[in-house]
Design an enzyme around this catalytic site. Structure first.
Site, short mmCIF file in Angstrom:
data_model
loop_
_atom_site.label_atom_id
_atom_site.label_comp_id
_atom_site.label_asym_id
_atom_site.label_seq_id
_atom_site.Cartn_x
_atom_site.Cartn_y
_atom_site.Cartn_z
NE ARG A 293 -4.96 8.30 5.26
CZ ARG A 293 -4.87 7.75 3.98
NH1 ARG A 293 -4.90 7.86 3.03
NH2 ARG A 293 -4.22 5.86 3.92
CG ASP B 142 -1.29 1.15 1.21
OD1 ASP B 142 -2.25 1.34 0.07
OD2 ASP B 142 -1.71 2.22 2.36
CB THR C 116 2.16 1.35 3.79
OG1 THR C 116 0.26 1.58 4.44
CG2 THR C 116 2.63 0.42 3.82
CE LYS D 175 -4.83 -1.03 -1.62
NZ LYS D 175 -3.48 -0.49 -1.06
CG ASN E 168 -4.36 1.60 5.79
OD1 ASN E 168 -4.37 3.12 5.74
ND2 ASN E 168 -3.86 2.45 4.37
CB SER F 70 -2.16 3.07 -4.71
OG SER F 70 -2.39 4.34 -4.16
CG ASN F 71 -7.64 3.02 -2.14
OD1 ASN F 71 -8.31 2.18 -3.18
ND2 ASN F 71 -8.02 3.34 -0.99
CB SER G 70 -1.69 -2.67 4.23
OG SER G 70 -3.13 -1.64 4.10
CG PHE H 106 -9.47 -0.14 5.40
CD1 PHE H 106 -9.39 0.10 4.35
CD2 PHE H 106 -8.73 1.21 5.60
CE1 PHE H 106 -8.96 0.25 3.09
CE2 PHE H 106 -8.29 2.23 4.77
CZ PHE H 106 -7.98 1.43 3.37
CG ASP H 107 -4.62 -2.35 2.27
OD1 ASP H 107 -5.61 -3.25 1.69
OD2 ASP H 107 -4.15 -1.95 2.16
#
Length: 228
Positions: free
Chosen positions: A45, A9, A13, A155, A181, A122-123, A179, A183-184
């Site tokens: 963010r 990520d 990250t 994601k 994150n 990545s997003n 990551s 959630f990721d």
């Protein structure tokens, strides 16, 4: 060459999304609210991610940069910081050249020497991520950039992780999502990938969903030591 592929990520990250705080302090000084810069950065963010989740659920995909700009507009309204449009444009430019975390380059170099394949995942759009990694001086460590823009999802949609596997052409057991994150990490584990959580704050909790990371590390140096 290792069979493993590490899919990193990017935002939060590899790249410090709060690297915009100093610039926020400057821009918020006009309204006498420079002290709110750190809070502004956190809210920006959080709202950026919320907007990507909401758009994903709605099936209303837009490039991640639009989520970022809309989140900036919202945060400005919520905190009543009265940023000018020129200030917002400048902050978006700063967001496109955020710094890497201090240990990122050395950790990636160590993985290079160990023959570990690395990609950025990545997003952000491929163009945005390429530019971000280039200016941070770390693009050469990645064999490819894989963007959710290629499937118009965000994601943690399972389709995003399936697309990653298709692009990499490797077995799920050899594919690691890296990551910071949660959630990721949960999204990747749910999709059958391995995942390492980069827990950059010792106070950060992990979501109590019954889906745990395969590995938890404090930073990318620790990750390189264990997976390199």
């Amino acid at each position: 060459m290792s069979a493993k592929v590490l899919a990193f990520d990017v935002y939060g990250t590899l790249i410090d999304t709060h690297g915009v705080v100093t610039e926020l302090e400057t821009r918020l000084s006009a309204s006498g609210k420079a002290a709110q810069a750190a809070d502004f950065s956190r809210r920006w963010r959080d709202k950026q991610l919320e907007y990507s989740f909401r758009r994903g659920l709605m099936g209303a995909y837009v490039p991640f940069s639009q989520c970022t700009r809309e989140a900036l507009d919202f945060t400005d309204r919520a905190l009543q910081t009265e940023l000018r449009e020129t200030d917002k444009d400048h902050l978006m430019e700063v967001y496109a050249r955020l710094p890497a975390f201090p240990e990122t380059a050395a950790a990636l170099a160590r993985l290079d020497r160990a023959g570990v394949r690395c990609v950025a995942f990545s997003n952000g759009t491929a163009a945005a991520v390429e530019g971000l990694l280039d200016q941070a001086g770390i693009r050469a460590h990645f064999e490819a950039v894989v963007s959710v823009d290629e499937v118009k999802r965000f994601k943690p949609d399972p389709a995003v992780y399936a697309h990653l596997r298709q692009r990499l052409e490797v077995d799920p057991g050899d594919t690691w999502l890296i990551s910071s994150n949660p959630f990721d990490v949960i999204g990747a584990r749910h999709a059958g990938l391995h995942a390492a959580w980069v827990r950059r704050s010792s106070e950060a909790p992990f979501d109590p969903w019954g889906i745990e990371p395969d590995m938890t590390v404090a930073d990318l140096d620790a990750l390189a030591e264990r997976l390199g």
